[in-house]
Enzyme design. Structure first.
Site, PDB file in Angstrom:
ATOM      1  CG  ASP A   1      -2.265   0.665   0.940  1.00  0.00           C
ATOM      2  OD1 ASP A   1      -2.231   1.846   0.542  1.00  0.00           O
ATOM      3  OD2 ASP A   1      -3.323   0.041   1.097  1.00  0.00           O
TER       4      ASP A   1
ATOM      5  CD  GLU B   1     -10.462   3.470  -0.475  1.00  0.00           C
ATOM      6  OE1 GLU B   1     -11.282   3.993   0.291  1.00  0.00           O
ATOM      7  OE2 GLU B   1      -9.331   3.107  -0.106  1.00  0.00           O
TER       8      GLU B   1
ATOM      9  CG  HIS C   1      -4.788   1.855  -1.798  1.00  0.00           C
ATOM     10  ND1 HIS C   1      -4.832   2.358  -0.524  1.00  0.00           N
ATOM     11  CD2 HIS C   1      -6.055   1.962  -2.270  1.00  0.00           C
ATOM     12  CE1 HIS C   1      -6.073   2.739  -0.216  1.00  0.00           C
ATOM     13  NE2 HIS C   1      -6.837   2.521  -1.279  1.00  0.00           N
TER      14      HIS C   1
END
Ligand code: ACM
Ligand code: ZN
Length: 641
Positions: free
Chosen positions: A213, A354, A287
């Site tokens: 991440d 996301e 990420h």
């Protein structure tokens, strides 16, 4: 003679009395032994019988097979028993022993992970179709023994007995997972192995490791050394996550770590010995700051970045790979080649969540890709990415799983969806005939508050123990066959230590273990709470930290007609006594007791202090609730912090 007679009479009476007491304690004991069956997750059927089995130093454990996994299971069990009891179980034939029987002819009702367990006064007989079932039966055996069995060192003066019982047990779902985010905070190999042991108690079979991440790359990729030279390390910051200063120029980056492939092989073996499979996640295309910090040519902007240390001051959205750049795919090919070779799990999790798509809109390479591939928008560009990654992953012999954003712009042909933004992504995927793992955040996210935030370390959201327990992973509109199971997910932004990871995981993941293992018709909240309370001494004995927030007071403000507002005080565990003060003193059982009618702040009062008691003793933590926090909550249906 008389004297003698009297004495005789006395002796007879005392004898009768002793017999009576003995009989009474005997029956009480058996009632207790029956009561003390508090297995979690709840087995399919439990039939308590009279009598008990005594595990002593002459007991043994044998199997009808030389299967390597069963041998390993026996080694694991004998070592567990030796640690707390000091007994070294014989693995030769013994008169009072535990027999593990791998069925020669499969009992189809037990599937791959089920078992039957029969405890009699003279032996314990376990049947299963596969070694996993034998392992789960032995986990049940441990829960039938006194709680000190979980102790990390030898305990003397315990009678190691278990009640006679007949159990048949089969899990509801084949995918019962927990996710541990080892990127936001790194956890050592030993800590991950401890987590695996804790999961195994509750019959979990999948550990999903979030290995990459923005805050750290955690797995050695031999062909891409920068990933762990640069991407695994960041500047050191301590305090409230999200507020930290970014790296200063030239500041050392001592914080972080990664697993070498050798470490990971050892973790995988450790997990396999406990019938847990490790699911690796490499989160792309977003990420991905740790990857981009290591190889800056992979983003659309190609700007240089440091690994994020948990702060502001970054171009937060610029953590996205450039989909127009072929190097992105050749890099991912190298990564997934090594990941596929390392992890035996049939799936690779590619994240997919996301993504901020704004850079793709501005990037000439991404625009060129869209034109060439006839992609109408950036959602379709993302879908192109996932489909191309699915081909890479499948060429390595693996199946692709991703967060529910992979539905945007069209789902890859064989993808499995991990539904986190509620259930709707999972429902859509299942309706298209795709497999789904359900992990909706409001029931399954273990990083959320588990009680009133005023009594908890800072985080966000809310997911109480009862929310996790009452969660049903199969929506009415969906065919159950598409729902592989579910997970509890522990994101670790605000989890800087392993002790805190335990606190956030337990007992919510105990509740989820019952959601994923037990028959829906066997679930019952108050029965669960009483069984859970029998687990706490086991967790204590094992030095595992857990939350007792279920005992804490809950504050429910509501408007009262023509007036200000009233507060109802409750708790998740029913039957507690709730005491309160408005004068900023610490309430106890001599303070006003909440009687069910909403209470109102007296003029001038700004804080409501509350504590819960049971049987005259404090049981929950005192929560000091500011009035203005309650006012803010008034118009929120379910408060999100
Ligand atoms: C997620 O929580 N972003 C999967
Ligand atoms: Zn681009």
């Amino acid at each position: 003679m008389k004297k003698n007679f009297r004495n005789n009479c006395f002796t007879k009476r005392s004898f009768l009395l002793v017999c009576f007491i003995a009989f009474f304690s005997f029956t009480t004991f058996y009632a207790k032994a029956g009561d003390s069956i508090s297995i979690i997750p709840k087995p399919l059927t439990v039939q308590v019988e009279n009598g008990h089995f005594v595990l002593n130093n002459f007991a043994g454990i044998t199997a009808n097979t030389s299967n390597e996994d069963v041998k390993q299971t026996i080694e694991w069990f004998t070592s567990q028993i030796a640690t707390s009891t000091g007994y070294h179980l014989s693995t030769k034939k013994s008169s009072n022993g535990i027999s593990l029987i791998l069925n020669k002819k499969a009992d189809t009702s037990l599937h791959d992970e089920g078992y039957t367990l029969k405890v009699t006064p003279s032996n314990v007989i376990i049947n299963a179709n596969k070694p996993a079932g034998l392992f789960y039966a032995l986990q049940t055996v441990l829960q039938l023994l006194p709680p000190q069995i979980a102790s990390v060192s030898e305990v003397k003066n315990v009678s190691w007995i278990m009640p006679c019982v007949e159990i048949k047990d089969v899990p509801r779902f084949g995918w019962r997972g927990l996710m541990l985010d080892v990127s936001r905070h790194f956890f050592t190999k030993q800590e991950v192995e401890e987590y695996i042991d804790q999961m195994a108690r509750y019959k979990y079979n999948t550990l999903h490791l979030h290995l990459a991440d923005d805050q750290g790359w955690r797995i050695e990729i031999k062909s891409l050394p920068e990933l762990t030279k640069v991407g695994a390390w960041r500047v050191k910051r301590t305090g409230r996550w999200g507020t930290f200063l970014p790296a200063l120029a030239g500041e050392p980056t001592p914080d972080g770590g990664f697993y070498t492939q050798k470490d990971m092989k050892e973790i995988i073996k450790y997990a396999q010995d406990r019938f847990i499979s490790i699911l690796p996640e490499i989160d792309v295309p977003a990420h991905s700051l740790a990857l981009i910090a290591s190889y800056p040519n992979l983003s659309c902007t190609q700007l240089p970045y440091s690994v994020n240390a948990g702060g502001k001051g970054y171009e937060r959205n610029d953590n996205v790979l450039c989909i127009g750049n072929d190097s992105t795919f050749s890099m991912l090919d190298k990564i997934f080649t090594e990941i596929a070779a390392l992890f035996p799990n049939p799936y690779i999790h590619i994240g997919g969540d996301e993504a901020y798509k704004g850079f793709w809109d501005q990037c000439p390479k991404c625009q060129k890709r869209m034109a060439e591939e006839h992609l109408k928008n950036v959602d379709e560009l993302q879908s192109y990415f996932v489909k191309r990654v699915e081909k890479i992953v499948e060429l390595k012999g693996k199946k692709l799983i991703g967060w529910d954003e992979i539905l945007e712009g069209g789902l890859a042909p064989n993808a499995t969806v991990m539904s986190w933004r509620g259930m709707s992504g999972g429902i859509s995927a299942a309706k298209m005939g795709h497999h789904v793992v359900m992990t909706p955040w409001d029931y399954c996210y273990l990083d959320l508050y588990q009680g009133e935030p005023e009594g908890e370390p800072p985080t966000y959201g809310l997911c109480r123990l009862s929310d996790s327990y009452n969660y049903e992973p199969v929506p009415d509109s969906v065919d159950e066959k598409y729902i592989l199971g579910g997970q509890g997910n522990l994101w670790t932004e605000s989890v800087p230590t392993f002790r805190h990871a335990e606190y956030m995981t337990w007992p919510r993941a105990i509740a989820l273990s019952e959601v994923y293992w037990s028959a829906k018709s066997n679930k019952n909240w108050s029965d669960f709470v009483s069984r859970l309370e029998q687990q706490f001494p086991r967790l204590d004995a094992a030095n595992i930290k857990y939350s007792r927030s279920m005992y804490n007071p809950i504050f429910e403000p509501a408007r009262i007609k023509n007036s200000d507002f009233g507060v109802t005080l409750t708790s998740e565990v029913k039957g507690l006594d709730i005491y309160y003060t408005f004068d900023q003193t610490n309430p106890d059982r001599f303070s006003p007791k909440f009687d069910g009618k909403p209470i109102q702040f007296p003029v001038g009062a700004t804080q409501l202090n509350v504590i819960t008691y049971r049987d005259g003793k404090p049981i929950g933590e005192q929560i000091n609730m500011p009035k203005d926090v309650l006012i803010k909550r008034l118009d929120q249906k379910r408060h999100v912090y």
